[in-house]
Design an enzyme around this catalytic site. Structure first.
Site, PDB file in Angstrom:
ATOM      1  N   ASN A  92       1.066  -0.901  -0.316  1.00 32.07           N
ATOM      2  CA  ASN A  92      -0.023  -0.051  -0.262  1.00 32.07           C
ATOM      3  C   ASN A  92       0.945   1.105  -0.203  1.00 32.07           C
ATOM      4  O   ASN A  92       0.482   1.699  -0.260  1.00 32.07           O
ATOM      5  CB  ASN A  92      -1.054  -0.178   1.185  1.00 32.07           C
ATOM      6  CG  ASN A  92      -1.371   1.210   1.564  1.00 32.07           C
ATOM      7  OD1 ASN A  92      -2.220   1.423   0.993  1.00 32.07           O
ATOM      8  ND2 ASN A  92      -0.683   1.725   2.945  1.00 32.07           N
ATOM      9  N   SER A 145      -4.704   2.823  -8.804  1.00 34.90           N
ATOM     10  CA  SER A 145      -5.385   3.971  -8.335  1.00 34.90           C
ATOM     11  C   SER A 145      -6.250   3.928 -10.052  1.00 34.90           C
ATOM     12  O   SER A 145      -5.905   3.746 -10.702  1.00 34.90           O
ATOM     13  CB  SER A 145      -4.335   5.204  -8.978  1.00 34.90           C
ATOM     14  OG  SER A 145      -5.158   6.171  -9.055  1.00 34.90           O
ATOM     15  N   TYR A 161       3.126  10.070 -11.716  1.00 33.30           N
ATOM     16  CA  TYR A 161       2.210   9.222 -10.213  1.00 33.30           C
ATOM     17  C   TYR A 161       1.107   8.495 -11.508  1.00 33.30           C
ATOM     18  O   TYR A 161       0.908   7.155 -11.443  1.00 33.30           O
ATOM     19  CB  TYR A 161       1.190  10.520 -10.059  1.00 33.30           C
ATOM     20  CG  TYR A 161       0.029   9.291  -8.894  1.00 33.30           C
ATOM     21  CD1 TYR A 161       0.703   8.732  -7.945  1.00 33.30           C
ATOM     22  CD2 TYR A 161      -1.303   9.531  -9.345  1.00 33.30           C
ATOM     23  CE1 TYR A 161      -0.663   8.349  -6.962  1.00 33.30           C
ATOM     24  CE2 TYR A 161      -2.101   9.048  -8.552  1.00 33.30           C
ATOM     25  CZ  TYR A 161      -1.974   7.785  -7.643  1.00 33.30           C
ATOM     26  OH  TYR A 161      -2.374   7.330  -6.748  1.00 33.30           O
TER      27      TYR A 161
END
Length: 249
Positions: A92, A145, A161
């Protein structure tokens, strides 16, 4: 696999679950969820999370805390040696940056984001997978994500990202093949979640979601706990979308 009458396939009793980034919003929520399901916890973070371990030790089957910088491969290998076998590995720990690629320091930021979000999970899997193969029913869960699918739902989401999380999704499928059939590998792909990581960042896409709000950390944690459990025994290579309908595919 069949589940005998009276068994609880969602339970984690008798399981050791290691969570990286355990001091953060999703990490600490996942720790609490797994403890409530009866897991023994191994909590790691670059920050001290011993207070969380003390809080959760009596809830589940015990908890220990370890400081580990996920950017340091030697530290990861040392942690694997110290901890020993685990039944659940929740990868995580993550980082985000909102600098634009036109900034002078962007390449340094790129390498940092890629290292924390993509290379570190690879190194954790490499260190822990051999010991997990002998555990029987072990699970690895990565955290991607929705940005890895869409290119980003926030106007400030950076290319580094997005690329890192798209890489997590691809690595999940690769690792699922590498680890099968001994270890199940899956991931979650959350949308904007109420954590310190994105505090104050604009997310106009939230209003257009089918569930028009940001997620709570608990709403991401419980699906992660499910993927660690025997109930997820026939899931392999899945990237589970937890996005309130922000992206449908």
């Amino acid at each position: 696999m069949t589940f005998p009458c009276g068994s609880t396939p969602f339970a984690l009793k008798g399981k050791r679950v290691l969570i990286t980034g355990a001091a953060g919003g999703i990490g600490s929520a996942t720790a609490r969820a797994c403890a409530r399901l009866g897991a023994e916890l191994v909590l790691t973070d670059i920050r001290d999370c011993s207070a969380l371990a003390e809080e959760l030790a009596p809830v589940g089957a015990g908890a220990t805390a370890h400081v580990c910088d996920v950017r340091d491969r030697a530290a990861i290998d040392a942690l694997a040696e110290a901890v020993g076998g685990v039944d659940g590995l929740v990868l995580n720990a993550g980082a985000i940056a909102f600098d634009d690629w036109d900034s002078l320091e962007w390449e340094d930021s790129f390498h940092e984001i890629i290292h924390v979000n993509l290379l570190a999970p690879m190194q954790f899997a490499r260190a822990f997978l051999p010991g997990m193969r002998t555990r029987g029913g072990a699970r690895i869960v990565l955290v991607g994500s929705v940005a890895g699918w869409t290119g980003g739902t926030m106007s400030t989401t950076g290319a580094h990202y997005v690329v890192s999380k798209g890489g997590v999704h691809a690595f999940t499928r690769w690792l699922a093949r590498r680890a099968a059939p001994d270890v199940g590998v899956n991931a979650v792909a959350p949308s904007a979640t109420a954590t310190a990581m994105i505090a104050g960042q604009p997310s106009p896409a939230v209003a257009a979601q089918l569930v028009p709000r940001v997620a709570s950390a608990d709403e991401i944690a419980w699906p992660i706990a499910f993927l660690c459990s025997p109930a997820a025994s026939f899931l392999s290579g899945v990237v589970l979308d937890i996005n309130g309908g922000a992206y449908l595919r």
